[in-house]
Design a protein around this motif. Structure first.
Motif, PDB file in Angstrom:
ATOM      1  N   LEU A   1       0.829  -1.210   0.000  1.00 24.46           N
ATOM      2  CA  LEU A   1       0.000   0.000   0.000  1.00 24.46           C
ATOM      3  C   LEU A   1       0.863   1.259   0.000  1.00 24.46           C
ATOM      4  CD1 LEU A   1      -2.755  -1.101   2.550  1.00 24.46           C
ATOM      5  CD2 LEU A   1      -3.039  -0.792   0.074  1.00 24.46           C
ATOM      6  N   THR A   2       1.988   1.218   0.699  1.00 25.42           N
ATOM      7  CA  THR A   2       2.903   2.355   0.728  1.00 25.42           C
ATOM      8  C   THR A   2       3.462   2.628  -0.658  1.00 25.42           C
ATOM      9  OG1 THR A   2       3.462   1.916   3.032  1.00 25.42           O
ATOM     10  CG2 THR A   2       5.015   3.279   1.785  1.00 25.42           C
TER      11      THR A   2
ATOM     12  N   ARG B   1       3.208   6.143  -5.580  1.00 26.71           N
ATOM     13  CA  ARG B   1       2.846   6.348  -6.980  1.00 26.71           C
ATOM     14  C   ARG B   1       1.733   7.372  -7.111  1.00 26.71           C
ATOM     15  NH1 ARG B   1       2.034   0.403  -8.298  1.00 26.71           N
ATOM     16  NH2 ARG B   1       3.921  -0.297  -7.315  1.00 26.71           N
ATOM     17  N   ALA B   2       0.734   7.284  -6.232  1.00 27.29           N
ATOM     18  CA  ALA B   2      -0.384   8.239  -6.262  1.00 27.29           C
ATOM     19  C   ALA B   2       0.114   9.643  -5.945  1.00 27.29           C
ATOM     20  CB  ALA B   2      -1.467   7.814  -5.269  1.00 27.29           C
TER      21      ALA B   2
ATOM     22  N   TRP C   1      -5.415   9.721  -0.083  1.00 27.32           N
ATOM     23  CA  TRP C   1      -6.225   9.724   1.135  1.00 27.32           C
ATOM     24  C   TRP C   1      -6.699   8.307   1.471  1.00 27.32           C
ATOM     25  CZ3 TRP C   1     -11.136   8.470   2.667  1.00 27.32           C
ATOM     26  CH2 TRP C   1     -11.522   8.961   3.908  1.00 27.32           C
ATOM     27  N   VAL C   2      -7.224   7.598   0.456  1.00 23.96           N
ATOM     28  CA  VAL C   2      -7.738   6.234   0.676  1.00 23.96           C
ATOM     29  C   VAL C   2      -6.614   5.303   1.104  1.00 23.96           C
ATOM     30  CG1 VAL C   2      -8.734   4.214  -0.477  1.00 23.96           C
ATOM     31  CG2 VAL C   2      -9.694   6.485  -0.890  1.00 23.96           C
TER      32      VAL C   2
ATOM     33  N   ALA D   1      -5.499   5.912   4.652  1.00 23.55           N
ATOM     34  CA  ALA D   1      -6.490   5.385   5.596  1.00 23.55           C
ATOM     35  C   ALA D   1      -6.329   3.869   5.749  1.00 23.55           C
ATOM     36  CB  ALA D   1      -7.901   5.728   5.132  1.00 23.55           C
ATOM     37  N   LEU D   2      -6.084   3.171   4.650  1.00 26.66           N
ATOM     38  CA  LEU D   2      -5.889   1.713   4.715  1.00 26.66           C
ATOM     39  C   LEU D   2      -4.618   1.361   5.478  1.00 26.66           C
ATOM     40  CD1 LEU D   2      -6.890   0.720   1.069  1.00 26.66           C
ATOM     41  CD2 LEU D   2      -8.158   0.208   3.172  1.00 26.66           C
ATOM     42  N   ILE D   3      -3.557   2.121   5.244  1.00 20.60           N
ATOM     43  CA  ILE D   3      -2.298   1.881   5.951  1.00 20.60           C
ATOM     44  C   ILE D   3      -2.483   2.100   7.451  1.00 20.60           C
ATOM     45  CG2 ILE D   3       0.057   2.767   6.293  1.00 20.60           C
ATOM     46  CD1 ILE D   3       0.026   3.368   3.202  1.00 20.60           C
TER      47      ILE D   3
END
Length: 76
Positions: free
Chosen positions: A23-24, A29-30, A40-41, A44-46
């Motif tokens: 996820l990181t 990349r984002a 943001w999403v 939040a998941l991390i």
């Protein structure tokens, strides 16, 4: 997100940390592409996974609590 577990009462810390690393990478990349919604999403998941790991540590031995920065504190 649901917990990463290996059977009843066993939290898979290794799988959770691998997922955080994945996820990181997506977050970076984002950020590079300027996609603020995805950033943001993903953050939040991390954070949710970090909290899950912290809770699993606390329930595992009743004393150890790790926060988002990886610092260890005593649970009183």
């Amino acid at each position: 997100m649901g917990s990463l577990s290996r059977g009843v009462g066993k939290y898979d810390f290794r799988a959770a940390r691998r997922r955080i690393a994945e996820l990181t990478s997506w977050y970076r990349r984002a950020k590079h592409s300027g996609d603020e919604g995805a950033q943001w999403v993903l953050m939040a998941l991390i954070e949710e996974l970090e909290q899950e790991i912290s809770e699993a540590h606390a329930s595992r031995n009743g004393k150890r609590v790790c926060n988002f920065q990886g610092e260890t504190a005593t649970n009183q």
